[in-house]
Design a protein around this motif. Structure first.
Motif, PDB file in Angstrom:
ATOM      1  N   LEU A 145      -1.685  73.374  75.262  1.00 25.79           N
ATOM      2  CA  LEU A 145      -2.874  73.729  74.483  1.00 25.79           C
ATOM      3  C   LEU A 145      -3.005  72.857  73.237  1.00 25.79           C
ATOM      4  O   LEU A 145      -4.105  72.410  72.887  1.00 25.79           O
ATOM      5  CB  LEU A 145      -2.831  75.205  74.104  1.00 25.79           C
ATOM      6  N   GLU A 146      -1.904  72.626  72.571  1.00 22.60           N
ATOM      7  CA  GLU A 146      -1.942  71.818  71.352  1.00 22.60           C
ATOM      8  C   GLU A 146      -2.392  70.394  71.653  1.00 22.60           C
ATOM      9  O   GLU A 146      -3.248  69.829  70.954  1.00 22.60           O
ATOM     10  CB  GLU A 146      -0.561  71.808  70.692  1.00 22.60           C
ATOM     11  N   LYS A 147      -1.859  69.808  72.713  1.00 19.04           N
ATOM     12  CA  LYS A 147      -2.213  68.431  73.042  1.00 19.04           C
ATOM     13  C   LYS A 147      -3.633  68.325  73.585  1.00 19.04           C
ATOM     14  O   LYS A 147      -4.307  67.317  73.385  1.00 19.04           O
ATOM     15  CB  LYS A 147      -1.201  67.847  74.023  1.00 19.04           C
ATOM     16  N   LEU A 148      -4.091  69.362  74.276  1.00 12.35           N
ATOM     17  CA  LEU A 148      -5.482  69.347  74.744  1.00 12.35           C
ATOM     18  C   LEU A 148      -6.451  69.385  73.574  1.00 12.35           C
ATOM     19  O   LEU A 148      -7.480  68.705  73.585  1.00 12.35           O
ATOM     20  CB  LEU A 148      -5.725  70.522  75.690  1.00 12.35           C
ATOM     21  N   ALA A 149      -6.130  70.177  72.557  1.00  9.87           N
ATOM     22  CA  ALA A 149      -6.989  70.230  71.371  1.00  9.87           C
ATOM     23  C   ALA A 149      -7.013  68.882  70.659  1.00  9.87           C
ATOM     24  O   ALA A 149      -8.073  68.408  70.221  1.00  9.87           O
ATOM     25  CB  ALA A 149      -6.502  71.325  70.432  1.00  9.87           C
ATOM     26  N   THR A 150      -5.851  68.245  70.569  1.00  3.02           N
ATOM     27  CA  THR A 150      -5.780  66.920  69.946  1.00  3.02           C
ATOM     28  C   THR A 150      -6.556  65.899  70.764  1.00  3.02           C
ATOM     29  O   THR A 150      -7.312  65.084  70.212  1.00  3.02           O
ATOM     30  CB  THR A 150      -4.309  66.483  69.811  1.00  3.02           C
ATOM     31  N   ARG A 151      -6.374  65.952  72.077  1.00  2.00           N
ATOM     32  CA  ARG A 151      -7.075  64.994  72.940  1.00  2.00           C
ATOM     33  C   ARG A 151      -8.584  65.179  72.870  1.00  2.00           C
ATOM     34  O   ARG A 151      -9.337  64.198  72.861  1.00  2.00           O
ATOM     35  CB  ARG A 151      -6.570  65.128  74.380  1.00  2.00           C
ATOM     36  N   ALA A 152      -9.041  66.441  72.811  1.00  2.00           N
ATOM     37  CA  ALA A 152     -10.473  66.696  72.698  1.00  2.00           C
ATOM     38  C   ALA A 152     -11.027  66.139  71.389  1.00  2.00           C
ATOM     39  O   ALA A 152     -12.106  65.536  71.375  1.00  2.00           O
ATOM     40  CB  ALA A 152     -10.731  68.195  72.790  1.00  2.00           C
ATOM     41  N   ARG A 153     -10.288  66.316  70.311  1.00  2.00           N
ATOM     42  CA  ARG A 153     -10.732  65.753  69.027  1.00  2.00           C
ATOM     43  C   ARG A 153     -10.790  64.232  69.100  1.00  2.00           C
ATOM     44  O   ARG A 153     -11.770  63.616  68.652  1.00  2.00           O
ATOM     45  CB  ARG A 153      -9.777  66.181  67.911  1.00  2.00           C
TER      46      ARG A 153
END
Length: 265
Positions: A145-153
């Protein structure tokens, strides 16, 4: 007026036909998927305003982009780069950050070398990093979840950079970006329409229209907001979900996608 971004979910791929097909590596579009591209091309009202085409590096998103938005070029014969009818919007800009959420074979991309051989100069792979199809533990693309949020940003920031770069003095510049059903929720931070049986509300080949919340380009998160016209097109008079409702919907999606996330999340 700030650049307008049209986000699109790819057309139907063979992995969409049944759960067993999720073992297919980087699958192609189905015949119905090709029909969906033709329908989108015929109904999309902003072709004349388009200034750039962007897609994830997955084959189904690249082909969706080529078929739906650059149809003058022979998208069925991607190695033929000598067409005199080549669309002025080509090459499609491939962004590795726009790829799908999970590490299933169907959501894991091909090597850049293989993609270059298949698509030729119809796609610009300069923003694709080697190892973009590595979703193992500790990689940038690991499905947490953390990396998906970073990737989306990071994807939003890249889209803003591309959009501002092609807009110039054009006050009505539009950009198309083709991505994937689950990831588009992370990209837009909008979770409405998710159900307990299907963890995305995006239909194959559906487009929705957005603008950046901060038109100055200073927002470090490059947040997107769906336009009123796009929301009404999808929902009529339905009110936009509150922040609390969005949080609840996000939790529902996370529960549905939990088999694809690392256990620590």
């Amino acid at each position: 007026m700030p650049p307008t971004i049209h986000l699109v979910r790819h057309a139907q791929g063979y992995h969409n036909l049944c759960p067993e097909n999720e073992t297919l590596p980087d699958p192609d579009l189905t015949p119905l998927g090709l029909e969906q591209c033709a329908s989108l091309n015929a109904s999309f009202p902003y072709h004349a305003q388009l200034r750039a085409l962007v897609a994830s590096g997955m084959r189904r998103t690249l082909y969706t982009c080529l078929h739906a938005f650059a149809p003058d070029d022979d998208a069925n014969n991607s190695k033929n780069s000598s067409s005199s009818k080549k669309s002025p919007l080509l090459p499609v800009i491939a962004l590795d950050t726009l790829q799908e959420v999970s590490d299933a074979p169907s959501d894991t991309g091909s090597s850049i070398a293989k993609l270059k051989e298949e698509f030729g100069d119809k796609v610009d792979f300069s923003r694709m990093r080697e190892g973009w199809n590595d979703k193992s533990e500790k990689s940038y693309f690991e499905p947490t979840l953390e990396k998906l949020a970073t990737r989306a940003r990071d994807a939003r920031i890249a889209l803003r950079e591309i959009a501002n770069g092609v807009a110039g003095d054009d006050d009505d510049a539009h950009v198309v970006a083709v991505s994937h059903g689950a990831f588009l929720h992370f990209l837009t931070e909008e979770w409405h329409g998710i159900t307990s049986t299907y963890p995305t509300s995006w239909r194959n080949c559906e487009y929705r229209t957005y603008q950046f919340v901060d038109p100055t380009g200073q927002d470090p998160d490059a947040q997107l907001r769906e336009t009123d016209e796009s929301w009404r097109r999808r929902h009529g008079s339905l009110k936009v979900p509150t922040a609390e409702e969005q949080r609840e919907l996000r939790q529902l999606m996370v529960r549905e996608l939990s088999p694809f996330f690392k256990t620590r999340n």
